[in-house]
Design an enzyme around this catalytic site. Structure first.
Site: not given
Ligand code: PXG
Length: 285
Positions: A151, A184
């Site tokens: 990330k 995704e």
């Molecule tokens: N895929 C990606 C590429 C992500 O960045 C998720 C899946 C979901 O992961 P979690 O652990 O949150 O269930 C993410 C994470 C936003 C935002 O503002 C969302 C993410 C990252 C940065 C910003 O919506 N999601």
């Protein structure tokens, strides 16, 4: 209560929370982050998020300047100081200030930043009626270039895919991997339901292994729903009975249209609703 932003153990107002323009997080996207939710004053799955942060750090050889217990305590303190019962946390670790060259070994002061803020969700109407997606032409990072499991602060291809979605009138966009398989969305994981079986792409599809994704897989197993982590094509999504996305920000949100094609009967399906209810109950525990 006024917002207080944590930088390396100290708190600043939003106006005064600043880092160097020589920080390699800014110059090269050289850093990592987590996005977490606060429910009822508590951080949802904080340990899982921090373990993922440590994995991201290990993958880019970034030493986090405090240990897991200290950072856990500091995140909880930042939540308390900001007094939010419901909210969002952005935790960032940058490589720190160096010289105007790539050399990461000239950066000696990684910056640990904790921002606690209110969350802006998708409009409530979309949780009721479902989201429309388009497939972006921008693919997810090639795993051999930059693993999507990190990330990192390099979200530019996701930003470009998001832009494609927004220009097409969609709040999210589907991203394929370098092999043309479904990966995704730009900030959410994707699931389908086909013949009562819940399916989501495996880690090897070039995805971020979402904390919400894993929570939903657990909830489905507990509810006796058959689950699988299997490669999916866009065709599988077009002919699915149901489709939904998961993410810390989005939680569980139904998808009803992809590339102009209705999924299932074009309304949120029963398993999506069941898992959304189960997820809401879990975060309230
Ligand atoms: N895929 C990606 C590429 C992500 O960045 C998720 C899946 C979901 O992961 P979690 O652990 O949150 O269930 C993410 C994470 C936003 C935002 O503002 C969302 C993410 C990252 C940065 C910003 O919506 N999601």
């Amino acid at each position: 209560m006024t917002q207080q932003i944590y930088i390396n153990g100290e708190y600043f107002s939003k106006e005064d929370a600043k880092i160097s323009v020589y920080d390699h997080g800014l110059l090269y996207g050289d850093g990592i982050f987590e996005g977490m939710r606060i429910y009822g004053g508590k951080v949802f799955r904080l340990r899982e998020h921090l373990l993922r942060l440590w994995e991201s750090a290990a993958a880019i050889s970034l030493p986090i300047p405090l240990d897991l217990d200290h950072l856990t305590a500091d995140v909880n303190e930042a939540v308390r100081k900001n007094g939010l019962e419901e909210g969002y946390i952005r935790l960032i670790v940058t490589r720190g200030a160096g010289a105007l060259g790539l050399d990461p070994f000239r950066c000696s002061n990684p910056q640990v930043i904790i921002i606690v803020d209110k969350i802006t969700l998708y409009p409530a109407e979309l949780y009721e009626n479902g989201l429309e997606l388009v497939t972006a032409s921008t693919i997810r990072n090639h795993p051999a270039a930059l693993s999507p499991r990190i990330k990192s602060l390099n979200y530019l291809n996701n930003v470009l895919a998001k832009m494609e979605g927004l220009k097409a009138g969609c709040k999210e966009a589907l991203m394929l991997n370098h092999q043309g398989m479904v990966a995704e969305c730009t900030g959410d994981n994707v699931f389908i339901v086909k013949a009562n079986k819940l399916i989501t792409p495996p880690k090897e599809a070039g995805i971020l292994e979402g904390i919400t994704r894993n929570a939903v897989l657990e909830l489905a197993k507990k509810a006796g729903i058959e689950t699988a982590e299997e490669p999916l094509t866009r065709h599988d999504l077009y002919v699915a009975d149901e489709c939904f996305l998961t993410g810390s920000a989005a939680e569980v949100i139904p998808v009803v249209i992809l590339d102009g094609r209705s999924i299932g009967d074009g309304t949120p399906g029963p398993i999506t609703k069941q898992l959304n209810d189960a997820f809401r109950a879990l975060v309230r525990q």
